[in-house]
Design an enzyme around this catalytic site. Sequence first.
Site, mmCIF file in Angstrom:
data_model
loop_
_atom_site.group_PDB
_atom_site.id
_atom_site.type_symbol
_atom_site.label_atom_id
_atom_site.label_comp_id
_atom_site.label_asym_id
_atom_site.label_seq_id
_atom_site.Cartn_x
_atom_site.Cartn_y
_atom_site.Cartn_z
ATOM 1 N N SER A 162 0.814 -1.214 0.000
ATOM 2 C CA SER A 162 0.000 0.000 0.000
ATOM 3 C C SER A 162 0.854 1.272 0.000
ATOM 4 C CB SER A 162 -0.893 0.001 1.246
ATOM 5 O OG SER A 162 -1.417 1.287 1.481
ATOM 6 N N TYR A 186 -1.688 5.542 -4.610
ATOM 7 C CA TYR A 186 -2.617 6.673 -4.500
ATOM 8 C C TYR A 186 -1.948 7.824 -5.216
ATOM 9 C CZ TYR A 186 -5.629 4.486 -0.998
ATOM 10 O OH TYR A 186 -6.510 3.673 -0.343
ATOM 11 N N THR A 212 -5.354 2.952 -7.293
ATOM 12 C CA THR A 212 -6.657 2.935 -6.610
ATOM 13 C C THR A 212 -7.381 4.237 -6.899
ATOM 14 O OG1 THR A 212 -5.838 1.469 -4.895
ATOM 15 C CG2 THR A 212 -7.794 2.758 -4.359
ATOM 16 N N LYS A 335 -7.934 -0.116 -9.661
ATOM 17 C CA LYS A 335 -8.692 -0.711 -8.552
ATOM 18 C C LYS A 335 -9.800 0.243 -8.139
ATOM 19 C CE LYS A 335 -7.972 -2.464 -3.819
ATOM 20 N NZ LYS A 335 -8.365 -1.452 -2.843
ATOM 21 N N HIS A 359 -13.625 -0.881 -2.134
ATOM 22 C CA HIS A 359 -12.781 -0.543 -0.982
ATOM 23 C C HIS A 359 -13.385 -1.102 0.315
ATOM 24 C CE1 HIS A 359 -9.208 2.190 -0.705
ATOM 25 N NE2 HIS A 359 -9.416 2.039 0.588
HETATM 26 C C1 FMN Z 1 -7.866 -0.994 7.143
HETATM 27 C C2 FMN Z 1 -7.927 -0.948 5.644
HETATM 28 C C3 FMN Z 1 -6.983 -0.205 4.965
HETATM 29 C C4 FMN Z 1 -7.001 -0.191 3.567
HETATM 30 N N1 FMN Z 1 -6.012 0.494 2.911
HETATM 31 C C5 FMN Z 1 -6.008 0.493 1.562
HETATM 32 C C6 FMN Z 1 -4.959 1.123 0.847
HETATM 33 O O1 FMN Z 1 -4.044 1.677 1.445
HETATM 34 N N2 FMN Z 1 -5.011 1.110 -0.493
HETATM 35 C C7 FMN Z 1 -6.024 0.491 -1.188
HETATM 36 O O2 FMN Z 1 -6.034 0.499 -2.409
HETATM 37 N N3 FMN Z 1 -7.004 -0.146 -0.527
HETATM 38 C C8 FMN Z 1 -7.018 -0.168 0.815
HETATM 39 N N4 FMN Z 1 -8.006 -0.828 1.479
HETATM 40 C C9 FMN Z 1 -9.027 -1.564 0.699
HETATM 41 C C10 FMN Z 1 -8.579 -2.996 0.439
HETATM 42 O O3 FMN Z 1 -7.531 -3.041 -0.470
HETATM 43 C C11 FMN Z 1 -9.737 -3.851 -0.106
HETATM 44 O O4 FMN Z 1 -10.286 -3.203 -1.231
HETATM 45 C C12 FMN Z 1 -10.834 -4.056 0.938
HETATM 46 O O5 FMN Z 1 -10.255 -4.398 2.171
HETATM 47 C C13 FMN Z 1 -11.776 -5.149 0.497
HETATM 48 O O6 FMN Z 1 -12.845 -5.266 1.392
HETATM 49 P P1 FMN Z 1 -12.920 -6.438 2.494
HETATM 50 O O7 FMN Z 1 -11.715 -6.299 3.347
HETATM 51 O O8 FMN Z 1 -14.162 -6.139 3.256
HETATM 52 O O9 FMN Z 1 -12.976 -7.727 1.749
HETATM 53 C C14 FMN Z 1 -8.008 -0.882 2.863
HETATM 54 C C15 FMN Z 1 -8.953 -1.621 3.567
HETATM 55 C C16 FMN Z 1 -8.919 -1.667 4.946
HETATM 56 C C17 FMN Z 1 -9.927 -2.523 5.662
#
Ligand code: FMN
Length: 460
Positions: A162, A186, A212, A335, A359
């Site tokens: 990330s 990002y 993303t 994404k 997300h």
């Molecule tokens: C705590 C947390 C932090 C996240 N940080 C990022 C990130 O930095 N970049 C990103 O593209 N997605 C981020 N996401 C989204 C995840 O990549 C993913 O799309 C999401 O967790 C999918 O949903 P689920 O965990 O309910 O299956 C984050 C999700 C969570 C829960």
Amino acid sequence: MSTDAPTPPAVPPATPPATPSATPSGTGRDAVRAAIGVGREVQAAIYRRGVFGHRPVVPVEPEALEARARRRMSPQAWSYVDGGAGQQRTARANREAFGKHRIVPRMLVDVEHRDTSVELFGRRLPAPLLLAPIGVLEMAHRDAEHAVARAARALGLPMVLSTQGSVPMEEVAADLGDSPRWFQLYWSKDDALVDSFVARAEASGCEAIVVTLDTHVLGWRTHDLDLAYLPFARGEGIAQYTSDPRFRSLAEERAAAGPRATGPAEEPSPRPTPAAVRSLLSMARHYPGSLRENLRSPVPRAAVETFLDVFSRSSLTWADLDDLRARTRLPILLKGLQDPRDAALALEHGVDGIIVSNHGGRQVDNAIASLDALPGVVSEVDGRVPVLFDSGVRSGADVFTALALGADAVLLGRPWVYGLALGGDAGVRAVLEHVWAELDLTMALAGVATVDAITRDLLA
Ligand SMILES: Cc1cc2nc3c(=O)[nH]c(=O)nc-3n(C[C@H](O)[C@H](O)[C@H](O)COP(=O)(O)O)c2cc1C
């Protein structure tokens, strides 16, 4: 005869491993896996440990996993990881969408030898599973990405690093060795910083760039708002920035411009409440260099303010993607797409892959469930580039369902963060193994031996 045939112990009972992981290690493990498949191997190891009176430290059942992680995490960390936007409707819908599809198993198919591997961007992966990019992992465990990388490497599953990491990507790359990794971007307001991130990702051995698109501003995250908690404001989750030469020069310029430039002009300096002192200490701890010097320097605080300024660009359009294509030789995936019209535009602009995701319901409340968006995107793309999926996947049966609806692979998100909170690298590994094992057993029981054979006609 018993109607529910037990899995015979695949290998002789051994002293239970000390870690939460259910799997024996090393070449022995690989041999067992090749002979009986990952599903029976992981399942048998758990039952075998039961003979010694041990239950899994990392629960197998998804809701039990969540509940145990919640007890382990601080209220702020739990809110940040578990929380979604608004009334949590999208987060709930993501989960519920899986219930609209039911698997219809086929019988008398030879599934003795199963192959869960898939090929993506020229690399064969042992399972159609990737670790979704998740920021601020230090909230779950102090080893953060170091632990996650060890788990991903042990299983050979790709880790998507990330932009909001807690550990600079170069260090994670060292932990990963030869194991596959992608970089999630990002898109900063500062183009030179984007260039720097992309160049560092290439140098760190990342095999794809995931842009993303759904988080150019943070969603209305009611749980975090009610705790008034944003990790970045304390310097957490900005390690890719503070380790970046371009970013550091921006932060140093800002600090040199004096106190008025360090914080928003209309706000006074933080009053010396205990919380303010803790926040300043956290900023100083998170900035590279000696804590003692950081505590005296205006730069760590300027770095947080600079981050909040440059985090992401809401003016991004399709034309910018064409620029990115010119800046990197790596495959580019987008994404956060949910609409087939955006998928069509993505193809027009030459992207190499799409990740259907909302997300995890953290951005738009009452948005379409990601699984409901998947078939439309798959049909628009029509096999021209890989379509990956995330948001709401909690189990191997969920992975199977997403693959049957046309996903080429699936990103697992929150569940492995819960594993991280419960057991560091062994906890992440246990969660990944549980999901992978259930996928393998679901394939066996549904009558498919390869991932390609998981098709829509297996769903009611
Ligand atoms: C705590 C947390 C932090 C996240 N940080 C990022 C990130 O930095 N970049 C990103 O593209 N997605 C981020 N996401 C989204 C995840 O990549 C993913 O799309 C999401 O967790 C999918 O949903 P689920 O965990 O309910 O299956 C984050 C999700 C969570 C829960």
